[in-house]
Write a protein that holds these residues in place. Sequence first.
Motif, PDB file in Angstrom:
ATOM      1  N   MET A 297     -39.966  16.183   7.703  1.00 20.35           N
ATOM      2  CA  MET A 297     -39.104  17.358   7.649  1.00 20.35           C
ATOM      3  C   MET A 297     -38.888  17.901   9.058  1.00 20.35           C
ATOM      4  SD  MET A 297     -38.408  18.326   4.308  1.00 20.35           S
ATOM      5  CE  MET A 297     -38.328  20.108   4.168  1.00 20.35           C
ATOM      6  N   GLN A 308     -28.349  24.084   5.950  1.00 18.97           N
ATOM      7  CA  GLN A 308     -29.481  24.682   5.254  1.00 18.97           C
ATOM      8  C   GLN A 308     -29.497  24.373   3.759  1.00 18.97           C
ATOM      9  OE1 GLN A 308     -29.923  28.850   6.006  1.00 18.97           O
ATOM     10  NE2 GLN A 308     -29.851  28.549   8.220  1.00 18.97           N
ATOM     11  N   LEU A 312     -32.522  22.955  -0.214  1.00 17.55           N
ATOM     12  CA  LEU A 312     -32.686  23.379  -1.607  1.00 17.55           C
ATOM     13  C   LEU A 312     -33.009  22.220  -2.545  1.00 17.55           C
ATOM     14  CD1 LEU A 312     -29.701  25.880  -1.927  1.00 17.55           C
ATOM     15  CD2 LEU A 312     -32.001  26.269  -1.057  1.00 17.55           C
ATOM     16  N   GLN A 381     -24.606  29.498  -7.681  1.00 19.37           N
ATOM     17  CA  GLN A 381     -25.054  29.261  -6.322  1.00 19.37           C
ATOM     18  C   GLN A 381     -23.849  28.721  -5.582  1.00 19.37           C
ATOM     19  OE1 GLN A 381     -28.470  26.623  -6.726  1.00 19.37           O
ATOM     20  NE2 GLN A 381     -29.831  28.226  -5.976  1.00 19.37           N
TER      21      GLN A 381
ATOM     22  N   ALA B 294     -34.542  23.736  -7.403  1.00 14.59           N
ATOM     23  CA  ALA B 294     -33.369  24.044  -6.584  1.00 14.59           C
ATOM     24  C   ALA B 294     -32.966  25.501  -6.781  1.00 14.59           C
ATOM     25  CB  ALA B 294     -32.216  23.101  -6.936  1.00 14.59           C
ATOM     26  N   MET B 297     -35.580  27.582  -4.930  1.00 17.11           N
ATOM     27  CA  MET B 297     -35.329  27.502  -3.486  1.00 17.11           C
ATOM     28  C   MET B 297     -34.125  28.373  -3.128  1.00 17.11           C
ATOM     29  SD  MET B 297     -37.461  25.138  -1.918  1.00 17.11           S
ATOM     30  CE  MET B 297     -36.571  24.302  -0.606  1.00 17.11           C
ATOM     31  N   GLY B 298     -33.083  28.328  -3.975  1.00 20.36           N
ATOM     32  CA  GLY B 298     -31.892  29.146  -3.733  1.00 20.36           C
ATOM     33  C   GLY B 298     -32.233  30.628  -3.740  1.00 20.36           C
ATOM     34  N   HIS B 299     -33.139  30.995  -4.620  1.00 14.55           N
ATOM     35  CA  HIS B 299     -33.572  32.383  -4.733  1.00 14.55           C
ATOM     36  C   HIS B 299     -34.187  32.872  -3.419  1.00 14.55           C
ATOM     37  CE1 HIS B 299     -34.878  35.959  -6.868  1.00 14.55           C
ATOM     38  NE2 HIS B 299     -36.084  35.793  -6.360  1.00 14.55           N
ATOM     39  N   GLU B 301     -33.409  31.689  -0.436  1.00 12.30           N
ATOM     40  CA  GLU B 301     -32.586  31.165   0.650  1.00 12.30           C
ATOM     41  C   GLU B 301     -32.624  32.063   1.881  1.00 12.30           C
ATOM     42  OE1 GLU B 301     -28.757  30.172  -0.963  1.00 12.30           O
ATOM     43  OE2 GLU B 301     -28.337  28.874   0.754  1.00 12.30           O
ATOM     44  N   LEU B 304     -35.785  31.499   3.705  1.00 10.40           N
ATOM     45  CA  LEU B 304     -35.752  30.181   4.334  1.00 10.40           C
ATOM     46  C   LEU B 304     -34.937  30.217   5.616  1.00 10.40           C
ATOM     47  CD1 LEU B 304     -35.345  27.545   1.485  1.00 10.40           C
ATOM     48  CD2 LEU B 304     -36.988  27.472   3.362  1.00 10.40           C
ATOM     49  N   ALA B 305     -33.820  30.970   5.612  1.00 12.16           N
ATOM     50  CA  ALA B 305     -32.966  31.036   6.790  1.00 12.16           C
ATOM     51  C   ALA B 305     -33.706  31.722   7.931  1.00 12.16           C
ATOM     52  CB  ALA B 305     -31.675  31.793   6.457  1.00 12.16           C
ATOM     53  N   GLN B 308     -37.447  29.359   9.024  1.00  7.26           N
ATOM     54  CA  GLN B 308     -37.111  27.967   8.717  1.00  7.26           C
ATOM     55  C   GLN B 308     -38.327  27.049   8.671  1.00  7.26           C
ATOM     56  OE1 GLN B 308     -34.029  26.404  11.216  1.00  7.26           O
ATOM     57  NE2 GLN B 308     -32.698  28.146  10.801  1.00  7.26           N
ATOM     58  N   LYS B 309     -39.353  27.422   9.433  1.00  4.03           N
ATOM     59  CA  LYS B 309     -40.545  26.570   9.471  1.00  4.03           C
ATOM     60  C   LYS B 309     -41.173  26.426   8.086  1.00  4.03           C
ATOM     61  CE  LYS B 309     -40.388  25.967  13.871  1.00  4.03           C
ATOM     62  NZ  LYS B 309     -40.086  24.653  14.442  1.00  4.03           N
ATOM     63  N   ALA B 311     -39.809  25.782   5.330  1.00  2.00           N
ATOM     64  CA  ALA B 311     -39.239  24.658   4.578  1.00  2.00           C
ATOM     65  C   ALA B 311     -40.028  23.370   4.799  1.00  2.00           C
ATOM     66  CB  ALA B 311     -37.782  24.443   4.952  1.00  2.00           C
ATOM     67  N   LEU B 312     -40.583  23.229   6.025  1.00  9.04           N
ATOM     68  CA  LEU B 312     -41.259  21.978   6.371  1.00  9.04           C
ATOM     69  C   LEU B 312     -42.424  21.661   5.441  1.00  9.04           C
ATOM     70  CD1 LEU B 312     -41.398  22.309  10.259  1.00  9.04           C
ATOM     71  CD2 LEU B 312     -39.554  21.480   8.805  1.00  9.04           C
ATOM     72  N   PHE B 313     -43.067  22.708   4.919  1.00  5.84           N
ATOM     73  CA  PHE B 313     -44.293  22.472   4.150  1.00  5.84           C
ATOM     74  C   PHE B 313     -44.064  22.457   2.645  1.00  5.84           C
ATOM     75  CE2 PHE B 313     -45.616  24.194   8.218  1.00  5.84           C
ATOM     76  CZ  PHE B 313     -46.490  23.204   8.634  1.00  5.84           C
ATOM     77  N   VAL B 314     -42.806  22.620   2.245  1.00  3.02           N
ATOM     78  CA  VAL B 314     -42.526  22.671   0.805  1.00  3.02           C
ATOM     79  C   VAL B 314     -43.034  21.422   0.063  1.00  3.02           C
ATOM     80  CG1 VAL B 314     -40.648  22.547  -0.877  1.00  3.02           C
ATOM     81  CG2 VAL B 314     -40.672  24.364   0.824  1.00  3.02           C
TER      82      VAL B 314
END
Lengths: 456, 456
Positions: A297, A308, A312, A381, B294, B297-299, B301, B304-305, B308-309, B311-314
Amino acid sequence: LVGPEIVEMITNRQFGELRATLEALPPDAVADILADMSLEHVGVVFRVLPRDFAAAIFEYMPLPAQEALLHSLGQEQVAAVLNAMAPDDRTALLEELPGAVTQRLLTLLSPDERRVATQLLGYPEESVGRRMTPDYVAARADWTVAQLLEHIRKVGRDKETLSHAYVLDERGRLIDDLRLREIVLADPNARLSDIMDRQFFALRADQDQEEAVREFQRLDRIALPVVDSTGLLVGIVTVDDVLDVAQQEATEDIQKMGAVEVLDAPYLETDLLTMARKRGLWLSGLFLGEMLTATAMGHFEGELARAQKLALFVPLIISSGGNSGSQASTLVIRALALGEVKLRDWWRVLRRELASGLLLGLWLALLGLARVHAWQWLGWQTYTEYYHRIALTVAAALLGVILWGTLVGGMLPLLLRRLKIDPATLSAPLVATLVDVSGLVIYFEVGMLILRGTLL
Amino acid sequence: LVGPEIVEMITNRQFGELRATLEALPPDAVADILADMSLEHVGVVFRVLPRDFAAAIFEYMPLPAQEALLHSLGQEQVAAVLNAMAPDDRTALLEELPGAVTQRLLTLLSPDERRVATQLLGYPEESVGRRMTPDYVAARADWTVAQLLEHIRKVGRDKETLSHAYVLDERGRLIDDLRLREIVLADPNARLSDIMDRQFFALRADQDQEEAVREFQRLDRIALPVVDSTGLLVGIVTVDDVLDVAQQEATEDIQKMGAVEVLDAPYLETDLLTMARKRGLWLSGLFLGEMLTATAMGHFEGELARAQKLALFVPLIISSGGNSGSQASTLVIRALALGEVKLRDWWRVLRRELASGLLLGLWLALLGLARVHAWQWLGWQTYTEYYHRIALTVAAALLGVILWGTLVGGMLPLLLRRLKIDPATLSAPLVATLVDVSGLVIYFEVGMLILRGTLL
């Protein structure tokens, strides 16, 4: 003068030298030396010598010494000395014991002693040899039917498994099995050689116990005779023990496939620390593997920052790959365990998994395409103005990841079998981990291809 | 005049009315009516009537009619008519057949007919009743030993499983089992009632076949007698069939646990479309479940923006939850199948999984903490100036997710068993899917808590 030297070698665990020293002597001389040594030491010496040499010595020993030796082989201390050897050294050093010793070991020892002794017989763990019992009736071909019936009445144990008598030649090799019913119905004055058909099936003591399960299933038998590498009858295996083996093997496979080291005791009887260790080992291993996903990642961090929306779908895509992979591995592992698939079928498995992966991948790609468009149109979404391309990326990645997962899951069990590693080691979580990292790479590479010039 | 009416009801599948009409008549009248009907129709009528009423009619039928009826129950057409009923209607309508019918069915029919007939006996699929064979020897308590021996010689089939003779009372109920060896060693003039101890163990025909496996393992027996709900001996089950059951049940569990619908044929013999369907169903179900990731994750968002870091560990975090969950579910499912864990042990399982989850979670949290710090210090990846807090987020999320995964994986199999659903349905991929969505929520909520005021 040799005696004390030998005791010293045993104490220092110099089994290689011990073997060389004794092999230089004639067998009758060794038998003399052993006569003066302690039971425990005799047991160790005997077990370290090569099979043929040990057999020769055994013949030179007087009867009481023979019996004492056999009992010493059933003692914990002898086992302890030899179990202290490294497993690979042990395999190189210990050979099968002579069949005569095995036969007498099984009949002479108590069940507890027998369990210890069979460890020392030279048969690998989980082999047929470890499951043998001595509850059989043996006969010679020149006996009459009446003689055999008298013998059965005398020695016939109170065993449900007394379904056959086994006919041996003068050297103790199995030459036929006779059904009890055949014997009862035969003319009492007939010789066994007259009613023999010399058709029989025997297991080999060094065979894997899983093969015994398959043979019992194939033949629907209550008991099967076991022979050593020279054809000597050394025991029988009964179907009730085989049922235990089948259940135990299935439990082991299931636990391995669930990414747990095999428990040695039932779930509720395993103490907490053992349980945590058996699970923690795998869990940390998988964790280390999954750490590569964070690295992967990180590698695509730039792309993630620009597109981005891609983030998701990461869990959705990699989990689909893992799921398809664990389906394939489950099916192939069990088919291997049941003997339905052999190594030489690899090409058929490959074609099958390719075709399945393609079908399943296309189907899920369609679902993925629908998912992105539906959510965009419903306004649940939004995936930017390039949602067509995002949908296409998700779909193409799903196809690729599922095809890849299916192939990995289907072929790795065969590879493990080829490498003589238990295919069940390939647990669903392990397949998922393997596929997760490559799944991420597939996803982002596909994304870069499709989104080039737009988001990326 | 009733005859044609009844045929019409059968043709129209009006089994409820058929039953009501006939029950209004005396049993001897029904026996008369059946005498004029076709074999196929008699079979259907008989199978639809309640047990006691059917038994009464059976007694009024002449011997040839009885035999014809039994054969009709072994015919495909009769089975076809009744199999066309909806399974729940069938359970409500069909009862166990009278024990006398069962006994005669098993002895009179060929193996092929017997397979068809046992479907109609009223015993559920995968029950002991479906595995019965008629290869047993029955005796009366007032026989002498010599009489029994003569009887064995006459009817004793060429079966390895002839280990016991079963003593019945005047109504056919099992009252003892005698070992063949006991019989042979007894005084030939003694009555069986003198050597009986009235100690025996019998399976019930409506028991689950998995319980039979456990009883055979516990008792180390070659064959066990099977009785119906009134204690009548209706057949025996032999250990070689039980071995097949054990292997089949293990295969089914393994396939379910790998998220594949149970295959009806070996892997290489299942055609591609069946294979794709059996896998595709689960795969799409899991995909629909994973779609929630998904959405989740969208919830998050916005978070995440900004961070951003995260996201790497998801993948790392959610897969660890899935892995710990599939370990727990694997262990509990197999322990349930082997009878090592019962429903009433739920509290012990809960405590055990809580403790294991805590230990494993703390251990992996430590690994996660080390991973983030190590990469930061080595300069392999950078996690902004707040890397301490990122590391803490990862560690806390790991602890939470693993604890949650362990609890879900450990308790859901018990819940499924409580709801009478096969616990093996809870496959590793299903546990992973369940844990993935909640894992994401745990991760981001923990992140918001720890990173508030810094990145978030």
